[in-house]
Write a protein that holds these residues in place. Structure first.
Motif, short mmCIF file in Angstrom:
data_model
loop_
_atom_site.label_atom_id
_atom_site.label_comp_id
_atom_site.label_asym_id
_atom_site.label_seq_id
_atom_site.Cartn_x
_atom_site.Cartn_y
_atom_site.Cartn_z
N LYS A 50 17.40 -28.88 -45.02
CA LYS A 50 16.78 -29.16 -46.31
C LYS A 50 16.21 -30.57 -46.34
N LYS A 51 14.95 -30.65 -46.75
CA LYS A 51 14.30 -31.96 -46.89
C LYS A 51 14.22 -32.31 -48.37
N GLN A 52 13.69 -33.48 -48.65
CA GLN A 52 13.55 -33.92 -50.03
C GLN A 52 12.57 -33.01 -50.78
N PHE A 53 12.69 -33.02 -52.10
CA PHE A 53 11.89 -32.14 -52.97
C PHE A 53 10.39 -32.23 -52.66
N GLU A 54 9.87 -33.46 -52.63
CA GLU A 54 8.43 -33.65 -52.44
C GLU A 54 7.97 -33.10 -51.09
N THR A 55 8.80 -33.30 -50.07
CA THR A 55 8.45 -32.85 -48.73
C THR A 55 8.42 -31.33 -48.67
N GLU A 56 9.44 -30.69 -49.26
CA GLU A 56 9.48 -29.23 -49.28
C GLU A 56 8.28 -28.67 -50.06
N ALA A 57 7.93 -29.35 -51.16
CA ALA A 57 6.82 -28.87 -51.99
C ALA A 57 5.50 -28.88 -51.21
N ILE A 58 5.39 -29.81 -50.29
CA ILE A 58 4.15 -29.94 -49.51
C ILE A 58 4.22 -29.18 -48.20
N ARG A 59 5.39 -29.17 -47.58
CA ARG A 59 5.50 -28.61 -46.22
C ARG A 59 5.97 -27.15 -46.16
N THR A 60 6.39 -26.58 -47.28
CA THR A 60 6.73 -25.15 -47.27
C THR A 60 5.42 -24.39 -47.22
N GLN A 61 5.18 -23.72 -46.11
CA GLN A 61 3.88 -23.10 -45.90
C GLN A 61 4.07 -21.86 -45.04
N ILE A 62 3.28 -20.82 -45.30
CA ILE A 62 3.35 -19.65 -44.44
C ILE A 62 2.71 -20.00 -43.09
N GLU A 63 3.05 -19.22 -42.09
CA GLU A 63 2.54 -19.47 -40.73
C GLU A 63 1.01 -19.44 -40.71
N SER A 64 0.41 -20.30 -39.91
CA SER A 64 -1.05 -20.31 -39.87
C SER A 64 -1.55 -19.15 -39.00
N THR A 65 -2.83 -18.79 -39.15
CA THR A 65 -3.41 -17.67 -38.41
C THR A 65 -3.92 -18.18 -37.06
N HIS A 66 -4.58 -17.31 -36.30
CA HIS A 66 -5.15 -17.70 -35.00
C HIS A 66 -6.18 -18.81 -35.15
N ALA A 67 -6.75 -19.00 -36.36
CA ALA A 67 -7.75 -20.06 -36.58
C ALA A 67 -7.10 -21.44 -36.67
N PRO A 90 1.04 -12.69 -48.51
CA PRO A 90 1.44 -14.00 -47.97
C PRO A 90 1.30 -15.15 -48.97
N ASN A 91 0.25 -15.14 -49.80
CA ASN A 91 0.09 -16.23 -50.77
C ASN A 91 1.22 -16.23 -51.80
N LEU A 92 1.62 -15.04 -52.22
CA LEU A 92 2.73 -14.94 -53.18
C LEU A 92 4.04 -15.37 -52.51
N GLN A 93 4.17 -14.98 -51.24
CA GLN A 93 5.38 -15.36 -50.50
C GLN A 93 5.52 -16.87 -50.43
N GLU A 94 4.42 -17.55 -50.12
CA GLU A 94 4.48 -19.02 -50.03
C GLU A 94 4.87 -19.63 -51.37
N PHE A 95 4.25 -19.15 -52.44
CA PHE A 95 4.56 -19.66 -53.78
C PHE A 95 6.05 -19.43 -54.12
N VAL A 96 6.51 -18.22 -53.87
CA VAL A 96 7.91 -17.89 -54.19
C VAL A 96 8.87 -18.72 -53.32
N ASP A 97 8.55 -18.84 -52.03
CA ASP A 97 9.40 -19.64 -51.14
C ASP A 97 9.54 -21.07 -51.66
N LYS A 98 8.41 -21.63 -52.12
CA LYS A 98 8.44 -23.01 -52.64
C LYS A 98 9.33 -23.12 -53.86
N VAL A 99 9.14 -22.19 -54.80
CA VAL A 99 9.93 -22.27 -56.04
C VAL A 99 11.41 -22.06 -55.72
N CYS A 100 11.72 -21.16 -54.78
CA CYS A 100 13.12 -20.95 -54.39
C CYS A 100 13.71 -22.24 -53.81
#
Ligand SMILES: *Cc1c(COP(=O)(O)O)cnc(C)c1O
Length: 393
Positions: A5-22, A62-72
């Motif tokens: 677990k990182k600090q609140f601000e870091t999690e808010a910015i760095r919680t992200q779904i996996e990037s695509t091949h791009a 995936p976009n909803l997953q990222e949002f929900v993961d962040k709020v969790c």
């Protein structure tokens, strides 16, 4: 929940779904209704819930997953589900968890549409609500019935910014074996995390501070996995899901939640202190003012007082109306939690349909003005409010 677990601000910015091949840096928008499979076996397993493949955006995306993961992460919750609006979150949560004949206890001053759900919609299925006063917890025991299942509160409340002691509330709900649901919209997870005090579920209107710029609607419920599983099963078939576009907007906004809330609160405290000294003001209510009846509790459970200031204008109803008519910079609108400062006079606008007695019961007196303090320079906010106060006398 992640182990490292990182600090609140870091999690808010760095919680992200996996990037695509791009290998994009910023999360792309997944504007797709459904998802595809390599073969019949993969598709079978997805429908059987044996893999975590997405199926259809009413279920997950995936976009909803990222949002929900962040709020969790922010609320320290086990699981969650994202909704098209705060009201969709509130209604679906109740509809998923309650059966005909169940009973709710709720604090009296709650968001207007929540009031309508409790008073007009849930009774269709014989689900009744008993209201209790947030500032008089002495007789809450009396409200409990054998069929009481959910205890529901907002803190701080809208629009009177009353506060309840979450630690007391957590103990009370545990003692009576109730599901404690907290609408944490006014505080945001940055200022207050009800789960640490025993809340089972936390609900947000993401339309407010989470988006923070008055652009999109959204809602979310997070909390105990066993309860979220029921909410998910209900929602996946009934369709209140958030759109991927809105999830993308709100998830991006959460990256700046901490800095925005810090400035909102800094501005709000300055405005509250200015109003306390104003000759045109009868009273001021803000959680981090020493004069707030629950100041000590606010200090204990909130990181700051938040963005909303309530005050009583001298001269009552008429002055309230004239005050609004003289506002030049701040907005006259029904929303709150925006980068723009919003002033409202509930008794002549949003709550005008209620009787005077009903208004007083929920803390809306004729002189009450609510300010959702924005991110403009505080000098300009104060100057605008000061000149409108003068003109209203
Ligand atoms: C706005 C609001 C809601 C409802 O959310 P919507 O996104 O407008 O549906 C619920 N609770 C509180 C405290 C709110 O301010």
């Amino acid at each position: 929940m992640k182990e490292d677990k990182k600090q609140f601000e870091t999690e808010a910015i760095r919680t992200q779904i996996e990037s695509t091949h791009a290998q994009e840096h910023s999360t792309p928008m997944y504007l797709t209704s459904s998802f595809t499979y390599e073969d019949a076996e993969e598709m079978r397993a997805a429908f059987a819930g044996e893999n975590d493949k997405n199926i259809y955006s009413r279920f997950s995306n995936p976009n909803l997953q990222e949002f929900v993961d962040k709020v969790c992460t922010m609320e320290k919750a086990e699981a969650g589900y994202a909704f098209a609006s705060g009201m969709a979150a509130i209604f679906s949560t109740f509809a998923a968890l309650l059966s005909s004949g169940d009973h709710i206890i709720s604090c009296r001053s709650i968001f207007g549409s929540t009031h309508t759900v409790f008073g007009k919609i849930l009774p269709k299925w014989k689900i009744d609500t008993t209201y209790v006063d947030i500032d008089n917890t002495g007789d809450w025991d009396k409200a409990i019935q054998p069929n009481t299942k959910i205890l529901y509160v907002e803190t701080p409340t809208n629009p009177a910014v009353d506060i309840i002691d979450l630690e007391w509330l957590g103990r009370f709900s545990k003692k009576h074996n109730l599901i404690l649901v907290v609408d944490n919209c006014f505080a945001t997870p940055y200022l207050q995390q009800p789960i640490q005090y025993g809340a089972d579920l936390v609900i947000h209107s993401a339309t407010k501070f989470m988006d923070g710029q008055g652009r999109v609607m959204g809602g979310v419920t997070v909390g105990k996995k066993e309860l979220i599983d029921e909410i998910y099963a209900f929602s996946r078939s009934t369709g209140p899901a958030l759109s991927a576009f809105n999830a993308w907007v709100i998830s991006k906004s959460l990256e700046t939640l901490a800095v925005r809330m810090d400035r909102h609160a800094e501005n709000a405290l300055k405005l509250a202190k200015f109003l306390e000294k104003s000759e045109f003001v009868e009273w001021v209510k803000y959680p981090f003012l020493k004069s707030h009846p629950m100041y000590e509790v606010a200090k204990k459970q909130m990181k700051s007082g938040g963005a909303v200031v309530a005050f009583g204008i001298k001269g009552g109803l008429e002055s309230g109306r004239t005050f609004l008519n003289n506002i030049k910079i701040c907005s006259l609108t029904a929303n709150l939690g925006d980068s723009r400062t919003i002033v409202t006079h509930p008794s002549s606008t949003t709550h005008a349909k209620l009787s005077e007695e009903e208004r007083i019961k929920v803390g809306i007196t004729p002189e009450l003005i609510r300010v959702s303090v924005g991110l403009e320079h505080i000098t300009d906010i104060i100057t605008d409010i000061e000149q409108a106060l003068k003109a209203a006398q």
